[in-house]
Motif scaffolding. Structure first.
Motif, PDB file in Angstrom:
ATOM      1  N   UNK A   1       0.758  -1.246   0.000  1.00 17.34           N
ATOM      2  CA  UNK A   1       0.000   0.000   0.000  1.00 17.34           C
ATOM      3  C   UNK A   1       0.799   1.313   0.000  1.00 17.34           C
TER       4      UNK A   1
ATOM      5  N   UNK B   1       4.573   5.426   5.703  1.00 15.05           N
ATOM      6  CA  UNK B   1       3.649   4.286   5.627  1.00 15.05           C
ATOM      7  C   UNK B   1       4.417   2.966   5.570  1.00 15.05           C
TER       8      UNK B   1
ATOM      9  N   UNK C   1       3.614   0.203   8.425  1.00 21.00           N
ATOM     10  CA  UNK C   1       3.426  -1.204   8.062  1.00 21.00           C
ATOM     11  C   UNK C   1       4.466  -2.092   8.751  1.00 21.00           C
TER      12      UNK C   1
ATOM     13  N   UNK D   1      -4.575  10.834   3.256  1.00 22.49           N
ATOM     14  CA  UNK D   1      -5.371   9.667   3.600  1.00 22.49           C
ATOM     15  C   UNK D   1      -5.846   8.949   2.366  1.00 22.49           C
ATOM     16  N   UNK D   2      -6.249   7.696   2.562  1.00 22.29           N
ATOM     17  CA  UNK D   2      -6.769   6.911   1.442  1.00 22.29           C
ATOM     18  C   UNK D   2      -7.643   5.778   1.946  1.00 22.29           C
ATOM     19  N   UNK D   3      -8.665   5.474   1.141  1.00 28.07           N
ATOM     20  CA  UNK D   3      -9.484   4.279   1.372  1.00 28.07           C
ATOM     21  C   UNK D   3      -9.273   3.327   0.209  1.00 28.07           C
ATOM     22  N   UNK D   4      -9.076   2.070   0.552  1.00 30.24           N
ATOM     23  CA  UNK D   4      -8.771   1.049  -0.446  1.00 30.24           C
ATOM     24  C   UNK D   4     -10.050   0.284  -0.762  1.00 30.24           C
TER      25      UNK D   4
ATOM     26  N   UNK E   1      -5.038  -3.465   4.135  1.00 29.59           N
ATOM     27  CA  UNK E   1      -5.529  -2.135   4.493  1.00 29.59           C
ATOM     28  C   UNK E   1      -6.913  -1.843   3.922  1.00 29.59           C
ATOM     29  N   UNK E   2      -7.731  -1.199   4.744  1.00 30.52           N
ATOM     30  CA  UNK E   2      -9.037  -0.706   4.311  1.00 30.52           C
ATOM     31  C   UNK E   2      -9.007   0.822   4.237  1.00 30.52           C
ATOM     32  N   UNK E   3      -8.322   1.412   5.183  1.00 29.27           N
ATOM     33  CA  UNK E   3      -8.223   2.873   5.223  1.00 29.27           C
ATOM     34  C   UNK E   3      -6.933   3.241   5.959  1.00 29.27           C
ATOM     35  N   UNK E   4      -6.357   4.369   5.571  1.00 29.27           N
ATOM     36  CA  UNK E   4      -5.139   4.816   6.227  1.00 29.27           C
ATOM     37  C   UNK E   4      -5.084   6.332   6.156  1.00 29.27           C
ATOM     38  N   UNK E   5      -4.416   6.936   7.126  1.00 30.31           N
ATOM     39  CA  UNK E   5      -4.268   8.383   7.082  1.00 30.31           C
ATOM     40  C   UNK E   5      -3.182   8.848   8.025  1.00 30.31           C
ATOM     41  N   UNK E   6      -2.696  10.058   7.791  1.00 34.86           N
ATOM     42  CA  UNK E   6      -1.668  10.619   8.666  1.00 34.86           C
ATOM     43  C   UNK E   6      -1.668  12.134   8.584  1.00 34.86           C
TER      44      UNK E   6
ATOM     45  N   UNK F   1      -3.205   6.568  11.400  1.00 31.24           N
ATOM     46  CA  UNK F   1      -3.972   5.361  11.717  1.00 31.24           C
ATOM     47  C   UNK F   1      -3.966   4.424  10.516  1.00 31.24           C
TER      48      UNK F   1
END
Lengths: 138, 138, 138, 138
Positions: free
Chosen positions: A25, D29, D33, A65-68, D61-66, D109
Motif C-alpha cells: 500500500x 507508511x 506497516x 489519507x486513502x481508502x482502499x 488495508x481498508x483505510x489509512x491516514x496521517x 492510523x
C-alpha cells in the motif's frame, strides 16, 4: 470555474506487490505524489521553478489519507486522477481516485502546504499558498 | 538471430531523488526490474503465466550490477533499453542502458535464474532455464 | 592498518518482499546505502557535515554490484557488514556482505566518489576523495 | 483492560529523504506497516503463521491516514508507537504516533481487515477478524 484535473497512469509491476500478490500500500502514496509532481510539471511549475519564483523549499504534506476499495496486482494498469480541491490561506487540498478495469480501487486526498525555510533559525514552516494558487490559475 | 530488445520509459519524479537532488540509486534497480517484467508482459509471459506453465516461483536475481555515467534529476525522462544477452543452462543475462537527453546515464546488467520451490524441503533453487528460453524464442 | 568495518541490522519486513515471498532485490541497495550512511554517522561525518567541511554535494555512486547467494524472507534478521576497501584519487571501494542465520546471503560492493557542483556550470562531477579519506582516517 | 502498545525505531537515512532534505512522506507508511508486522512477530503471529492458523492471505488495508506535525531529516531517530484501537466485526483500528527528539512528528492510523481468497472465484475479500482478535488477546 471548472475543476482542474489531471491523469497519471501506472503499469503495476511485480516489485510493487507484496507476498499476498497485491500492491504494497505505501506505493499508492508514491503514485499520488508522482501524479501531483507530474501535474506541476505539466504547468511548467516544478519544484525547481517554484524555488526560483517563490523561494520555497517544496510543496510538502500536512495531511494525507486513502481508502482502499479493491486490491489490484502486477500486470494491472492503474489510472490515477487528481482533482484540485479547495484552497485555504496555507493549504491546497487534492483529491485522488485510482481506477483499474473500470472500477474505483482507491480514493484519497493530500493536503499540501508551501514550505519555506527561515534563514535565521533554519526552521521549516508553511507560508501563504496564494503565490502558488496565482501561478496555477494563471 | 537479431538481438531482442525492449524499451521502458520513466518520468523521474521528485520522490525518486535524494537530498542532493539526483536519483537515489536503488531506484534504478526498481526500473531495471520493471523493464524486465514489462518485457515479459509484452510477450504474454508474466510471472503468473510462467507459474502456470512452468511451475516456477519467479525469475529471480543471481547477480546484478551498474555503472553510473551521469546524474539525472526530477523532471528528466529516463529511457531504459533492455537487451537479451547470453543464456546458460540456468541463467539469462540481461543488458540495460539508460539514456536521458541523448546521453548514456547508466549501464547495467542482471543475471537471472528461474527459481522453483522444492515441495518436500521448502528450499528455493535455480532450475533449468531452457523452458523460459523456449517460450521467449517461440 | 587493520580493516575498518561496520555492521548494520535489518528486520526484514512483509513489505520488503515480493509476490514470491522473498526480498525484492532493489531493497538490498537501500540497505547498502543505509549501512554506509550509518557508518558515516558513527564517525560524525554525515552528508550535512561533509557539505559544511568539504563543500560537497554527497558521496555518490560510480559503480555498484551484488551477487545473491540465498533468498531470505520476512521475519528474517539480515546483518550487513561494510568493510572499507581501497581508495583511489577519486574513489572509495566499499565491500558488503549480508548474513542471515549463519549463512552469507549477499556479497556486494559500492564504488563511491565525492561529488561537487560547479557553481558556474551547475554540472556535478567527482572531486578528489582525499579530504574524505583524511576525515575517516583521522 | 489496558491498551496494547508497541514501539519501533527507525534511523532516518539519507535515502529516506527527498530533495528538500526531509522525509519523503510515503516512507512513513512503510514504517507504519513495518511497525505492525514487527508487533505481530513479537506475538509470534506473522503472516505465515496466520496463513497456517487461519487460512488468510494477509492483514490488508481498508483505510489509512496521517497528519504531519513537523519535518524531520536524515540522522534523526524516529520512534513509532502503535496502539491497538477498536475492533469491529471485520476491522482492527491501529493508532500510530511518531516521535523525534521529544516532539510528535506524525499522527496516523490504519484500518486493517483479514483478507481471504475465495478458492472458487479467486476474489479477495475481508473475512471476520475475530480469529485474529482471539489470537492477539490470548
Amino acid at each position: 470555474m471548472t475543476a482542474v484535473s489531471f491523469e497519471y497512469n501506472i503499469d503495476v509491476s511485480w516489485g510493487d506487490c507484496d507476498p499476498a500478490g497485491i500492491i504494497y500500500y505505501p506505493n499508492y502514496f508514491n503514485w499520488f505524489d508522482a501524479t501531483f509532481h507530474a501535474f506541476l510539471k505539466s504547468r511548467n511549475l516544478d519544484q525547481r521553478i517554484l524555488e526560483q519564483k517563490l523561494g520555497t523549499l517544496g510543496t510538502g504534506l500536512i495531511d494525507v489519507g486513502a481508502s482502499f476499495k479493491a486490491p489490484i496486482t502486477y500486470g494491472d494498469l492503474l489510472s490515477i486522477s487528481l482533482t484540485l480541491g479547495s484552497w485555504s490561506d496555507k493549504t491546497l487540498r487534492l483529491a485522488y481516485e485510482g481506477h483499474c478495469n473500470g472500477s474505483t480501487v482507491i480514493v484519497g486526498h493530500e493536503l499540501r502546504g508551501l514550505f519555506m525555510r527561515d534563514h535565521n533559525t533554519g526552521k521549516i514552516s508553511a507560508a501563504s499558498i496564494k503565490p502558488l494558487r496565482a501561478l496555477i490559475e494563471a
